[in-house]
Design a protein around this motif. Sequence first.
Motif, PDB file in Angstrom:
ATOM      1  N   SER A  13       0.866  -1.175   0.000  1.00 35.63           N
ATOM      2  CA  SER A  13       0.000   0.000   0.000  1.00 35.63           C
ATOM      3  C   SER A  13       0.900   1.221   0.000  1.00 35.63           C
ATOM      4  CB  SER A  13      -0.910   0.008   1.224  1.00 35.63           C
ATOM      5  OG  SER A  13      -0.162   0.211   2.402  1.00 35.63           O
ATOM      6  N   TYR A  14       0.282   2.402  -0.178  1.00 35.55           N
ATOM      7  CA  TYR A  14       1.072   3.627  -0.161  1.00 35.55           C
ATOM      8  C   TYR A  14       1.665   3.868   1.218  1.00 35.55           C
ATOM      9  CZ  TYR A  14      -0.954   4.480  -4.723  1.00 35.55           C
ATOM     10  OH  TYR A  14      -1.304   4.370  -6.041  1.00 35.55           O
ATOM     11  N   ALA A  15       0.949   3.485   2.267  1.00 35.31           N
ATOM     12  CA  ALA A  15       1.482   3.636   3.621  1.00 35.31           C
ATOM     13  C   ALA A  15       2.701   2.756   3.824  1.00 35.31           C
ATOM     14  CB  ALA A  15       0.408   3.316   4.652  1.00 35.31           C
ATOM     15  N   VAL A  16       2.643   1.538   3.284  1.00 37.99           N
ATOM     16  CA  VAL A  16       3.780   0.630   3.409  1.00 37.99           C
ATOM     17  C   VAL A  16       4.979   1.191   2.655  1.00 37.99           C
ATOM     18  CG1 VAL A  16       4.631  -1.671   2.833  1.00 37.99           C
ATOM     19  CG2 VAL A  16       2.341  -1.407   3.768  1.00 37.99           C
ATOM     20  N   VAL A  17       4.734   1.787   1.491  1.00 34.12           N
ATOM     21  CA  VAL A  17       5.826   2.396   0.722  1.00 34.12           C
ATOM     22  C   VAL A  17       6.547   3.444   1.554  1.00 34.12           C
ATOM     23  CG1 VAL A  17       6.344   3.901  -1.233  1.00 34.12           C
ATOM     24  CG2 VAL A  17       4.829   1.953  -1.544  1.00 34.12           C
ATOM     25  N   LEU A  18       5.791   4.306   2.208  1.00 38.57           N
ATOM     26  CA  LEU A  18       6.390   5.390   2.976  1.00 38.57           C
ATOM     27  C   LEU A  18       7.008   4.911   4.285  1.00 38.57           C
ATOM     28  CD1 LEU A  18       3.732   8.175   2.355  1.00 38.57           C
ATOM     29  CD2 LEU A  18       5.976   7.912   1.275  1.00 38.57           C
ATOM     30  N   ARG A  19       6.683   3.680   4.687  1.00 45.94           N
ATOM     31  CA  ARG A  19       7.312   3.131   5.902  1.00 45.94           C
ATOM     32  C   ARG A  19       8.603   2.388   5.608  1.00 45.94           C
ATOM     33  NH1 ARG A  19       1.866   2.000   7.755  1.00 45.94           N
ATOM     34  NH2 ARG A  19       2.031  -0.157   7.051  1.00 45.94           N
ATOM     35  N   VAL A  20       8.938   2.233   4.344  1.00 46.14           N
ATOM     36  CA  VAL A  20      10.220   1.611   4.000  1.00 46.14           C
ATOM     37  C   VAL A  20      11.342   2.476   4.569  1.00 46.14           C
ATOM     38  CG1 VAL A  20      11.772   1.057   2.085  1.00 46.14           C
ATOM     39  CG2 VAL A  20       9.339   0.507   1.919  1.00 46.14           C
ATOM     40  N   PRO A  21      12.347   1.877   5.193  1.00 39.12           N
ATOM     41  CA  PRO A  21      13.436   2.664   5.784  1.00 39.12           C
ATOM     42  C   PRO A  21      14.036   3.674   4.792  1.00 39.12           C
ATOM     43  CG  PRO A  21      13.629   0.379   6.456  1.00 39.12           C
ATOM     44  CD  PRO A  21      12.514   0.434   5.453  1.00 39.12           C
ATOM     45  N   HIS A  22      14.132   4.912   5.231  1.00 45.40           N
ATOM     46  CA  HIS A  22      14.723   6.033   4.485  1.00 45.40           C
ATOM     47  C   HIS A  22      13.846   6.534   3.337  1.00 45.40           C
ATOM     48  CE1 HIS A  22      18.180   4.889   6.790  1.00 45.40           C
ATOM     49  NE2 HIS A  22      18.390   3.781   6.102  1.00 45.40           N
TER      50      HIS A  22
END
Length: 410
Positions: free
Chosen positions: A10-19
Motif C-alpha cells: 500500500s502507499y502507507a507501506v511504501v512510505l514506511r520503508v526505511p529512508h
Amino acid sequence: MSASPAVRPSYAVVLRVPHARRTFAAALTGRLSYGIVPLSVMLAVTRASGSYAVAGTVMALFGATTVFLSPPRAALIDRYGPRRALIPMTAAYLVTLALLTLALERPGAAPAAVLGALAAAAGACVPPLGPTMRAVWGRLTPDRALLQRAYSLDGVAEELLFVTGPLLVGVLVGFAPPAAGIVVGAALMACGMAAFLSSPAVRAVPPGKATVRRDGGALRGLGRPVVAIAGVGLALGVVDLLVVAFAELHGQGSGGGSNAAWVLAALSAGSAVGGLLNGAVAWRAPAGARLPWLTAGLGLTLCGAGLAPGLGTLAVAVAAAGFFVSPTITTAYLIADEVAAPEARVRAGAWVNTAVNAGSTAGTAVAGALAGRLPVGVCFAATGAVVLVTAAVTAVTGARRRTSDLVPQI
C-alpha cells in the motif's frame, strides 16, 4: 516478483520503508524547482527583452538542452554514482541560473544571444532528480508490487508539483520581479539536493561499471516503453493547445483562458486519480501486457473528446483521457526498470522522461500547425488515432519480443 503475503503493499507501506520518506521528500523539494524555474525564466526574459520572440527562443534553447541531454546526464549518474555526478552537475546548474538572473536584472542590459547561451547552459546542467529517485525506489522496494505503488505515488506527486510550481510563480510575481522566481527555484534545488544526497539510501548507491557506457545490451528492450510514452507526450502537447482553441470557440467574452485552465485542471485531476488507482490495484497481467491497453485507452478517450459539444462535456472527456495518462507513464517506468541492467536504471528512466517531453514538444508544434486548418474536433480525433496506432505498434513489438524469448538460442 509478487508482494509478500505478510504485508499487503500500500502507499502507507511504501512510505514506511526505511529512508523512503526522507529521500522522497528531499527529491520532491528539489523537483519543485522544475515547476518554478521555466515559467520564471520565460516571464523574466519577456520583461527584460520586451520581446515574445526572444523569450520563445530562449525557452526553446532551455527546453531543448534540458530534454535531449537528459540521457547523457543520467549516464554520468549510472557511471559515477549519484553523489559524484550530481554535486558538480547541481553546482553548474545553480551557477548558470545565478548568471542568468544577473543578466536579467536590468531590462535590455544583456543581448539576446547571451540570454540564450545562459539558458541553454542551464538546461544542459539540470540534475535528473526524477530518474535518480526512481532508480533509488528500485533499490528501496525490490518487491515488484510495492515498486508499482512507489512509482505511482512518485508520478502523482510529480504531476502535482508541476501544477503547484506555476501557481507559486503567479503568487510570487504579484510582489516581486519574475527573476525572483529563478532564485526561489535555485534555492529549492540546492536544499532538496543537499538533503537527497545526504540520505543513507542515496549514499548506498554504488557507481556503475566502467563498461556500462559501451554496453548497448544494458538498455535492450527499452524501445517499447519509449515509443508508447512518446505517443502519450505527443497527445499531451496537442491537448494543451486544442483545449485553449476549444475554449476560445465555445467561451463567452474573454473567459476562454480561464475556461481552458479548468479543463486542463480536469486532465490533471483525472491523471492523479488514475495514477493512485493504478498503484492500488494488484495487477495479474505483467506491465508489458498492460502498456498497449492503457495507451489504447488514452487514444479512444481522445477520439471521444472530439465529439464534445461544449466545455462541460470536453472537461469530462479530458478527465477520462487523463485517467490513462499517469498509469501509462508509470507502467512505462516499470518496464524500463525491468529491462534495464541494474547499473543503467537511471538512464532507462531518463529515456522515458525524454520521450514524454520530446513528444509533448512535437505535439504542441503539430497542434499549432493543424488547429488553424482543421476543426478542433477533428484534431482531437486525429490525435487519438495516432495514439491508437502507437498502442498497436507497442502490442505488436511486445508480441514479437515474447515470441523471440521462446525461441531456443543456439
